[in-house]
Design a protein around this motif. Structure first.
Motif, PDB file in Angstrom:
ATOM      1  N   ILE A 239       1.184  -1.692  -0.338  1.00 42.91           N
ATOM      2  CA  ILE A 239       0.059  -0.209  -0.050  1.00 42.91           C
ATOM      3  C   ILE A 239       1.058   1.417   0.328  1.00 42.91           C
ATOM      4  O   ILE A 239       0.580   2.276  -0.700  1.00 42.91           O
ATOM      5  N   MET A 240       1.553   1.420   0.879  1.00 44.90           N
ATOM      6  CA  MET A 240       2.917   2.772   0.882  1.00 44.90           C
ATOM      7  C   MET A 240       3.200   3.104  -0.127  1.00 44.90           C
ATOM      8  O   MET A 240       3.499   4.086  -0.583  1.00 44.90           O
ATOM      9  N   HIS A 241       4.487   2.231  -0.653  1.00 50.36           N
ATOM     10  CA  HIS A 241       5.122   1.760  -1.506  1.00 50.36           C
ATOM     11  C   HIS A 241       4.260   2.377  -2.688  1.00 50.36           C
ATOM     12  O   HIS A 241       4.479   3.704  -3.638  1.00 50.36           O
ATOM     13  N   THR A 242       2.899   2.594  -3.100  1.00 54.88           N
ATOM     14  CA  THR A 242       2.061   2.625  -3.846  1.00 54.88           C
ATOM     15  C   THR A 242       1.770   4.523  -3.436  1.00 54.88           C
ATOM     16  O   THR A 242       1.613   5.799  -4.350  1.00 54.88           O
ATOM     17  N   VAL A 243       1.231   4.724  -2.971  1.00 51.97           N
ATOM     18  CA  VAL A 243       1.026   5.417  -2.133  1.00 51.97           C
ATOM     19  C   VAL A 243       2.110   6.466  -2.460  1.00 51.97           C
ATOM     20  O   VAL A 243       2.240   7.780  -3.009  1.00 51.97           O
ATOM     21  N   ARG A 244       3.382   6.497  -1.898  1.00 50.51           N
ATOM     22  CA  ARG A 244       4.569   7.070  -1.786  1.00 50.51           C
ATOM     23  C   ARG A 244       4.805   6.966  -3.104  1.00 50.51           C
ATOM     24  O   ARG A 244       5.878   8.214  -3.914  1.00 50.51           O
ATOM     25  N   LEU A 245       5.002   6.389  -4.191  1.00 45.03           N
ATOM     26  CA  LEU A 245       5.625   5.969  -5.707  1.00 45.03           C
ATOM     27  C   LEU A 245       4.673   7.438  -6.717  1.00 45.03           C
ATOM     28  O   LEU A 245       5.190   8.686  -6.780  1.00 45.03           O
TER      29      LEU A 245
ATOM     30  N   ILE B 205      -5.749  -1.121  -1.994  1.00 50.49           N
ATOM     31  CA  ILE B 205      -5.244  -0.157  -3.659  1.00 50.49           C
ATOM     32  C   ILE B 205      -6.172   0.363  -5.381  1.00 50.49           C
ATOM     33  O   ILE B 205      -5.735   1.177  -5.244  1.00 50.49           O
ATOM     34  N   ILE B 206      -6.968  -0.891  -4.841  1.00 49.51           N
ATOM     35  CA  ILE B 206      -8.089  -0.582  -5.965  1.00 49.51           C
ATOM     36  C   ILE B 206      -8.503   0.564  -5.198  1.00 49.51           C
ATOM     37  O   ILE B 206      -9.355   1.788  -6.177  1.00 49.51           O
ATOM     38  N   GLY B 207      -8.999   0.775  -4.545  1.00 55.17           N
ATOM     39  CA  GLY B 207      -9.746   1.685  -3.801  1.00 55.17           C
ATOM     40  C   GLY B 207      -9.316   3.079  -4.027  1.00 55.17           C
ATOM     41  O   GLY B 207      -9.337   4.485  -4.168  1.00 55.17           O
TER      42      GLY B 207
END
Length: 252
Positions: free
Chosen positions: A111-117, A158-160
């Motif tokens: 989750i957080m890697h997606t958000v931070r990217l 991640i979808i949300g």
């Protein structure tokens, strides 16, 4: 069909094997400039050398669970490439067993890697005329299955997140989508390990798929590359299933 990706600047997390490597290869085949990362220096170097003749590609050693390192890689890559047009959050901890450690790992890595990217790339994407964010989720994020728990919950989140993000950034001309693969088999992948270590689970999973076979990394990568391309300019906020009709629920 010309996907209009020539010269587009792309970052992919987890690009040394499986779906991630196939995504890197797919963008290179369309003429994009690609940067990828992974944790293993030897694997990063080997893939960078193997793909060098296919186009402009640069690998970096990055642990996406380390926020500062991830942000630094994005900034350095954008500076080296002269901007960013597309980012693909592909890395997963694949933390399936239901343990406290795996909940923490799934939160940090998936989750957080997606958000931070996304956060690190956003200023550069805002300057692009064809910006797109892709996050790799999973069919386990769409319906309950054997991987429900840390992994499945993270993939649902991640979808949300991406669905809400698509709404927030649409006025900026940025698109955001998830691609959710079904069971995907490749050498060194999770399903090869399950096939060897838990053949009953492997047989069960294989039997659930009406195609009678698991997917290949390139079968996931091709939809990713298309959805990220300017030819898919009206697709945003979508969760694209790539599962061979594995999932049964009707997606509204």
């Amino acid at each position: 069909m010309d996907l209009q990706l020539t010269g587009k600047k792309v970052l992919v997390t987890g690009g040394t094997r499986g779906i991630g490597r196939a995504i890197v290869e797919g963008f290179l085949a369309e003429g994009a400039v690609v940067g990828f990362c992974a944790r293993n220096a030897e694997e990063v170097g080997a893939v960078e050398r193997a793909l060098a003749e296919r186009g402009e590609v640069t690998g970096a050693v990055v642990d996406v669970g380390d926020a500062d390192t991830l942000r630094g890689w994005v900034q350095d890559s954008a500076a080296a490439m002269g901007g960013l047009d597309i980012v693909v959050a592909n890395v997963s901890a694949l933390a399936i067993p239901d343990t406290p450690e795996n909940w923490e790992l799934s939160l940090t890595v998936d989750i957080m890697h997606t958000v931070r990217l996304v956060e690190a790339a956003m200023p550069h994407l805002e300057a692009s005329d064809s910006a797109c964010i892709i996050a790799i989720s999973s069919v386990s994020g769409r319906e309950a299955d054997f991987a429900s728990g840390p992994y499945g919950t993270a993939k649902t989140a991640i979808i949300g997140y991406i669905q809400g993000l698509a709404l927030q950034v649409a006025e900026k001309g940025i698109r955001a989508n998830t691609v959710s693969p079904g069971n995907t088999y490749f050498e060194g992948g999770v399903w090869e390990g399950i096939e060897e270590g838990n053949p009953d689970l492997y047989s069960m999973a294989l039997g659930l798929n009406p195609t009678g076979q698991m997917g290949r990394p390139e079968e996931v990568a091709d939809p990713v590359v298309f959805v990220a391309s300017p030819r898919a300019s009206r697709i945003s906020g979508a969760n694209i299933l790539v599962d061979g009709a594995l999932t049964r629920g009707i997606q509204f």
